[in-house]
Design a protein around this motif. Structure first.
Motif, mmCIF file in Angstrom:
data_model
loop_
_atom_site.group_PDB
_atom_site.id
_atom_site.type_symbol
_atom_site.label_atom_id
_atom_site.label_comp_id
_atom_site.label_asym_id
_atom_site.label_seq_id
_atom_site.Cartn_x
_atom_site.Cartn_y
_atom_site.Cartn_z
ATOM 1 N N ALA A 88 79.255 -64.506 34.722
ATOM 2 C CA ALA A 88 78.098 -65.553 34.480
ATOM 3 C C ALA A 88 77.979 -65.592 35.301
ATOM 4 C CB ALA A 88 79.331 -66.797 33.270
ATOM 5 N N ARG A 89 76.693 -65.984 35.734
ATOM 6 C CA ARG A 89 76.845 -66.539 37.283
ATOM 7 C C ARG A 89 75.145 -67.136 36.928
ATOM 8 N NH1 ARG A 89 72.586 -63.053 39.980
ATOM 9 N NH2 ARG A 89 70.712 -61.518 38.548
ATOM 10 N N ILE A 90 74.150 -67.690 37.982
ATOM 11 C CA ILE A 90 73.741 -68.985 38.499
ATOM 12 C C ILE A 90 72.761 -67.919 38.781
ATOM 13 C CG2 ILE A 90 72.338 -70.727 39.565
ATOM 14 C CD1 ILE A 90 74.297 -71.393 36.683
ATOM 15 N N LEU A 91 71.208 -67.957 37.784
ATOM 16 C CA LEU A 91 70.535 -67.347 39.017
ATOM 17 C C LEU A 91 69.720 -67.449 39.772
ATOM 18 C CD1 LEU A 91 68.512 -66.001 35.561
ATOM 19 C CD2 LEU A 91 69.883 -64.620 37.120
ATOM 20 N N PRO A 92 68.833 -67.209 41.476
ATOM 21 C CA PRO A 92 68.244 -67.245 42.049
ATOM 22 C C PRO A 92 67.310 -68.485 42.090
ATOM 23 C CG PRO A 92 68.160 -65.174 42.367
ATOM 24 C CD PRO A 92 69.144 -65.756 41.096
ATOM 25 N N ASP A 93 66.612 -69.176 41.365
ATOM 26 C CA ASP A 93 66.182 -70.102 40.869
ATOM 27 C C ASP A 93 67.339 -71.796 40.414
ATOM 28 O OD1 ASP A 93 67.118 -70.427 37.969
ATOM 29 O OD2 ASP A 93 65.358 -69.786 37.353
ATOM 30 N N GLY A 94 68.450 -71.164 40.606
ATOM 31 C CA GLY A 94 69.324 -72.298 40.562
ATOM 32 C C GLY A 94 69.063 -73.429 39.714
ATOM 33 N N GLU A 95 68.527 -72.931 38.411
ATOM 34 C CA GLU A 95 68.322 -73.283 36.705
ATOM 35 C C GLU A 95 69.112 -72.655 35.995
ATOM 36 O OE1 GLU A 95 64.407 -75.388 36.888
ATOM 37 O OE2 GLU A 95 64.699 -76.459 37.909
ATOM 38 N N ARG A 96 68.630 -71.531 35.790
ATOM 39 C CA ARG A 96 68.854 -70.411 34.993
ATOM 40 C C ARG A 96 71.118 -70.330 34.921
ATOM 41 N NH1 ARG A 96 64.437 -66.722 34.009
ATOM 42 N NH2 ARG A 96 64.828 -66.629 36.029
ATOM 43 N N LEU A 97 71.369 -69.480 33.648
ATOM 44 C CA LEU A 97 72.680 -68.969 33.813
ATOM 45 C C LEU A 97 72.361 -67.885 33.677
ATOM 46 C CD1 LEU A 97 75.909 -69.202 34.021
ATOM 47 C CD2 LEU A 97 75.020 -70.127 31.785
ATOM 48 N N HIS A 98 72.659 -66.724 33.817
ATOM 49 C CA HIS A 98 73.022 -65.438 33.790
ATOM 50 C C HIS A 98 73.811 -64.797 33.085
ATOM 51 C CE1 HIS A 98 72.552 -60.773 33.945
ATOM 52 N NE2 HIS A 98 71.801 -60.575 33.205
ATOM 53 N N LEU A 99 74.130 -64.561 31.353
ATOM 54 C CA LEU A 99 75.518 -64.120 31.067
ATOM 55 C C LEU A 99 75.390 -62.897 30.289
ATOM 56 C CD1 LEU A 99 76.139 -67.838 28.628
ATOM 57 C CD2 LEU A 99 77.261 -66.542 30.963
ATOM 58 N N GLN A 100 76.131 -61.831 30.225
ATOM 59 C CA GLN A 100 76.237 -60.574 30.221
ATOM 60 C C GLN A 100 77.753 -60.262 29.912
ATOM 61 O OE1 GLN A 100 77.183 -57.100 31.880
ATOM 62 N NE2 GLN A 100 75.687 -56.033 30.248
ATOM 63 N N HIS A 101 77.503 -58.804 28.769
ATOM 64 C CA HIS A 101 78.644 -58.341 28.331
ATOM 65 C C HIS A 101 78.200 -57.335 27.312
ATOM 66 C CE1 HIS A 101 83.188 -58.335 26.533
ATOM 67 N NE2 HIS A 101 82.659 -57.333 27.162
ATOM 68 N N GLY A 102 78.604 -55.699 27.778
ATOM 69 C CA GLY A 102 78.154 -54.684 26.893
ATOM 70 C C GLY A 102 76.831 -54.918 27.292
ATOM 71 N N PRO A 103 76.062 -54.690 25.348
ATOM 72 C CA PRO A 103 73.871 -54.810 25.589
ATOM 73 C C PRO A 103 74.252 -56.150 25.417
ATOM 74 C CG PRO A 103 75.526 -54.423 23.055
ATOM 75 C CD PRO A 103 76.685 -54.591 24.077
ATOM 76 N N SER A 104 74.746 -57.111 25.624
ATOM 77 C CA SER A 104 74.001 -58.733 25.168
ATOM 78 C C SER A 104 73.497 -59.010 27.203
ATOM 79 C CB SER A 104 75.337 -59.083 24.774
ATOM 80 O OG SER A 104 75.341 -59.133 23.271
ATOM 81 N N ASP A 105 72.485 -59.652 27.312
ATOM 82 C CA ASP A 105 72.610 -59.913 28.357
ATOM 83 C C ASP A 105 71.467 -61.180 28.014
ATOM 84 O OD1 ASP A 105 70.464 -60.598 31.144
ATOM 85 O OD2 ASP A 105 71.324 -58.750 31.199
#
Length: 287
Positions: free
Chosen positions: A5-22
């Protein structure tokens, strides 16, 4: 591999990734609470699905047992009305069901006005009363085909896109099909099936191969999936699109979807077009 999990560079959106789920997640309101809830729930989903994956990848029948996991149950329930469709497995709704589950964790864990969870183009959407949402309809090459304008009163909770250029294999020839429904899981399975129906069976311009030759892990087995489609006449495109929209109309009459737009080689057909508009108008067949 664990979920990240990480906050994207725009500071507003969250990126979640696990295996094929992005997933790309956005919330308006108590954002920190919502993102904490989303991250916590997402971290458990893939393991839950893996436990039941063999059953989820088998063809769904009227006597198929309901799975145990929350996401798997959602996949089962939205696919069940379509039993009888060619080689339908509950995996047809997996991306949308994951998006719905994460969005549910967010809305139950934080007061929000608007939020979405975008799982590779399958979007779960929350709109509080009086709010609205606009998003683009994009082609596989990134070109914008039009836009979707939704208000909370429209009752749309899911937007999904399928077609032969997407992440999954398709039995049809649609460049893309976008479907709007009450949940992302409902939109996901319907988009898959409508895209399958945009087709010209046995047409010499269409090249197909057994699914397992294209992707050995495909749940479609030996079914012939589309790998290429040469240029078709306008009449042929319109005929293929009409086949898909007729399927979409059946789903709409059953209460499964609210609207659909199907695209093929510069041609387009829509159903429920009051919430679908076009910025760069393609050749359009109103259904």
């Amino acid at each position: 591999m664990s979920a990240t999990a990480r906050i994207l560079p725009d500071g507003e959106r969250l990126h979640l990734q696990h295996g094929p789920s992005d997933l790309v997640v956005w919330a308006e309101g108590a954002r920190d609470q919502a993102y904490h809830a989303a991250t916590k729930r997402f971290g458990t989903i893939i393991a839950e699905l893996v436990d039941e994956l063999p059953d989820l990848r088998t063809r769904l029948g009227t006597r198929s047992a309901r799975p145990q996991g929350a996401v798997a149950k959602r996949m089962h329930d939205v696919c069940l009305p379509y039993v009888g469709q060619t080689q339908l497995t509950r995996m047809a709704a997996v991306a949308g069901a994951i998006a719905d589950e994460v969005l549910g964790a967010m809305t139950s864990g934080a007061p929000l006005t608007r939020a979405y969870v975008n799982n590779g183009g399958d979007i779960a959407l929350y709109l509080a009363p009086g709010t609205s949402f606009r998003t683009a309809i994009s082609a596989y090459d990134g070109k914008q085909l039009g836009r979707i304008d939704i208000s909370a009163e429209d009752g749309i909770g899911g937007i999904a896109t399928s077609g032969r250029h997407g992440r999954s294999l398709s039995l049809g020839i649609a460049d893309s099909v976008t479907v709007l429904a009450r949940s992302a899981a409902k939109a996901d399975v319907a988009a898959t099936l409508v895209a399958n129906a945009v087709d010209l069976p046995d047409h010499p311009a269409v090249t197909r191969r057994p699914a397992r030759e294209v992707d050995e892990a495909s749940d479609l087995g030996d079914l012939p999936v589309t790998v290429s489609c040469d240029t078709l006449s306008d009449e042929e495109c319109d005929r293929a699109l009409a086949n898909g929209i007729e399927t979409a109309r059946t789903f709409q009459a059953q209460g499964g979807i609210a609207a659909a737009a199907a695209f093929l080689q510069g041609r387009c057909a829509t159903l429920g077009a009051q919430i679908l508009t076009f910025q760069q108008e393609p050749e359009h067949v109103q259904a």
